[in-house]
Design an enzyme around this catalytic site. Sequence first.
Site, PDB file in Angstrom:
ATOM      1  N   THR A   1     151.015  -7.667  21.616  1.00 62.92           N
ATOM      2  CA  THR A   1     150.314  -7.623  22.902  1.00 62.92           C
ATOM      3  C   THR A   1     149.423  -6.398  23.019  1.00 62.92           C
ATOM      4  O   THR A   1     148.518  -6.360  23.853  1.00 62.92           O
ATOM      5  CB  THR A   1     151.325  -7.651  24.066  1.00 62.92           C
TER       6      THR A   1
ATOM      7  N   ASP B   1     153.251 -11.734  32.006  1.00 58.82           N
ATOM      8  CA  ASP B   1     152.293 -12.122  30.974  1.00 58.82           C
ATOM      9  C   ASP B   1     152.821 -12.128  29.542  1.00 58.82           C
ATOM     10  O   ASP B   1     152.883 -13.158  28.874  1.00 58.82           O
ATOM     11  CB  ASP B   1     151.038 -11.244  31.071  1.00 58.82           C
TER      12      ASP B   1
ATOM     13  N   GLU C   1     140.727  -5.324  39.091  1.00 66.20           N
ATOM     14  CA  GLU C   1     142.166  -5.435  38.844  1.00 66.20           C
ATOM     15  C   GLU C   1     142.751  -6.668  39.516  1.00 66.20           C
ATOM     16  O   GLU C   1     143.697  -7.262  39.018  1.00 66.20           O
ATOM     17  CB  GLU C   1     142.895  -4.190  39.349  1.00 66.20           C
TER      18      GLU C   1
ATOM     19  N   GLU D   1     156.247   0.309  27.606  1.00 63.44           N
ATOM     20  CA  GLU D   1     155.013   0.912  27.110  1.00 63.44           C
ATOM     21  C   GLU D   1     155.239   1.633  25.787  1.00 63.44           C
ATOM     22  O   GLU D   1     154.397   1.580  24.875  1.00 63.44           O
ATOM     23  CB  GLU D   1     154.439   1.890  28.148  1.00 63.44           C
TER      24      GLU D   1
ATOM     25  N   GLU E   1     141.834  -7.508  27.875  1.00 59.45           N
ATOM     26  CA  GLU E   1     142.302  -8.895  27.798  1.00 59.45           C
ATOM     27  C   GLU E   1     141.172  -9.913  27.785  1.00 59.45           C
ATOM     28  O   GLU E   1     141.253 -10.938  27.097  1.00 59.45           O
ATOM     29  CB  GLU E   1     143.259  -9.190  28.965  1.00 59.45           C
TER      30      GLU E   1
END
Length: 897
Positions: A468, A270, A364, A123, A382
């Site tokens: 991302t 991902d 989710e 993160e 996304e």
Amino acid sequence: MSPVLFLLMLFGALCSSGKPMRREEKLKLRNQVVEMFDHAYQNYMDHAYPADELMPLTCRGRVRGLEPSRGDVDDALGKFSLTLIDTLDTLVLLNKTTEFEAAVRRVLSDVRLDNDIVVSVFETNIRVLGGLLGGHSMAVMLKEGRQHMQWYQDELLHMAKDLGLRLLPAFNTSSGLPYPRVNLKHGVMGPETRTGTETDTCTACAGTMILEFAALSRFTGDPVFEEHARRALDFLWEKRQRNSNLVGTTINIHSGEWVRRDSGVGAGIDSYYEYLLKAYVLLGDDEFLQRFNTHYASIMKYISQPPLLLDVHIHKPLLPARTWMDSLLAFFPGLQVLKGDIRPAIETHEMLYQVTKKHNFLPEAFTTDFRVHWAQHPLRPEFAESTYFLYKATGDPYYLEAGRTILDNLNRFARVPCGFAAMKDVRTGSHEDRMDSFFLAEMFKYLFLLFAEAEDLPFDVEDYVFTTEAHLLPLSLSTAPYSSTPTSNRTADEELDDSNFDWTCPNTRLLFPDPAFPRNLREPIRSAVDKSCPRPAPYREPGMGRPPLRAQDFMANNPEHLELLRRMGVSLIHLKDGRVQLVQHATQAVSAVAAEDGVRFMQEMMELSSQQQKEQLPPRAIQIVSHPFFGRVVLTAGPAQFGTDLSKSATGVRGFVTVAEPYSGCSEITNAEYVQGHIALLQRGQCMFAEKARHIQKAGAIGGIVIDDNEGSSSDTAPLFQMAGDGRSTDDVTLPLLFLFHKEGNILLEALKEYREVEVLLSDKARDRAAIFKGKTLPGILIEGSADVQEAEEDCQTEATTPTSCEPVGQSHVSTVQLDEVSPTQEEVSPVAAPQEEKGPIDPRADSAQPKQEERDSAKTKEPEGDTDSSRQSVDELLADWREDLEAFQQMEKDEL
């Protein structure tokens, strides 16, 4: 095994098509995006800064240590004004240059990176390091324009390098994979770090470093960052499963062993795939493209079941690992656009859009029949990201309407006085007191780009690659000085194998000369999700009579019916896992009338499946009670919607098993003298379940067990389903009929092969052995209660009590036709689609007519035990293998996301 996936791909116009959006309307929506951003950003600055994030319900900042811990979610917070740094390049994109300059000055004066705090390496890299590099890129671009940031002297880059050096200790492992957490002040070693003891990390956590670290190396000329990121990627590539070319979700950073072996494109993996392709775009290294395309081919082979993307096991990629999807996979259509594979991108995006419209936001996690699995929605971007890229690729105004839906739902359901609040439950509309930094970093970037014209943008986004976290890195970095030669796993003499991947992306203008093409892909998916697209009955010339084939009459093993389907432009596709898909291409019909018949036939199939769906029944138990099992082995079985209801039987049905001839049970039983008074074993396929039941009942059987012919299927990894009738009254069937997947069925067949006489108890649940042998002498082996027996009992209880969902877990619904009976093509008995037949894409009543299937069936009729290696295993080996798979599967369930 997944339920019947009945995908109606009607390549004709159904329902109304969208009209181009007027420029004024786009401008209005663009301005609305800016107003919404201002509302979120200003409330953060007014009520939360310098805290990491805004708590929009209580109008205050979230400071780690002062608020109740939220677990791993808080690892993104490092007391470094996260939201401000994450938002820097968004300010520039939205033409807020003055605010950007003020924000940069705040970051330089207020933010410290040497805090004694443990943060997530992943993160911190994508949000903070990426935010600093994106901010630096924007500052340099503005300075070169000679109107703003003339005072800037690479201060953000210096901070980025400082942060990069603080993250480097995490890479101090034998494998090169980083620890998942690092202490910004003390690194990972030593008691003061309060970290460094972890052994596992997710694939995305280790594989999503290359863009930021390579950019940092290229900007600063220091190769150390890019070298570490490349080493981590090399290690993950080496540890891929070589047969499936897939990677697992969690890996041991020291040994390289896969801890979680489920593989998908959502949470945990991902951005690993995303960064392989984007590393090629940014850095120009062909090896990244080769790796991505190798993985992509496997994703499309095993995981992609358009429009669904379902996780599988890396070592058994034909077995589903889960029966639901998580919202993070919504980025994948956008990545497919970058890859140039537009068609599946359109299909998956449409499925996601319909789920969004059904629940206002993407939950989710949601099931394959589009119900809520996890109800939270933390304002993830996304779906907006993929919407933007699909609009850019197709120019279809439909995606502008999808963007409008996102805006409307955010304002209607998430907007609060102090910002935008995450949804705690999309079903009730309840809020959670959080507004993550990625909401400002990503959501408003993509929505602004969606509605903006080229002249609205302060720079050409084509000159940048999006990380991302949607941070902007200039493509010019590919030519930046880099003093270290990238290491490669290829030998000097080894040529790059370019046979399995493309070197360039296709020109979408050449792919889609017909602007209606995307719409034609979307319509059947929309109809499948909400079943709300009414179609009038087709006009037929006088004297033409009724359509040549009705859904309720269709049998998938009838050659005449298959020919009628062909004339209507409907084709039957046998999927890799044994299921069947119905696809209609109206342009391939022999006439316009035949094409209309095909449309009506497909609609009837959907309606038929809906009508036939009934309440799901719980699983049943098949308990082997004869020597040497004595009730210790319990097999989980699927119920039938007809015949004896075992839940109403106190004793169940007990008897010896025998193999029916023919093994399919689709014609009169020829060994009736052996079947009489016994429980008949049958193979799935060729006809309806009810037909099998009638044949063995006529032969005098007291029960029946249908065994799946799809090798490798197991109740451990596939949802149970219920067998449906054949569309007619099944009141005449009075015996119980149960279904076993291949693996469990093989245990029963092996037992019969080895011990000749095998007695089983069919019941609604496993019975206590004392009750089974009531009035009889208990076998000595049970009285002795040896350790081996106790262990076997424990294993048996595990099997018997393992919860198996009877719901349509794998309802690969595209047009999830849930037929109770296997009618036209409900080939696979599915959890939700209670197939009447045995195998048929739509037809729950009829099994599909596969030429090779018939050969297999005839071979199995002669030797039902099968001739595969697994069939020759002893019962003990089969049980051991089964338990090993079950343990792995249960571990995956514990670790989900």
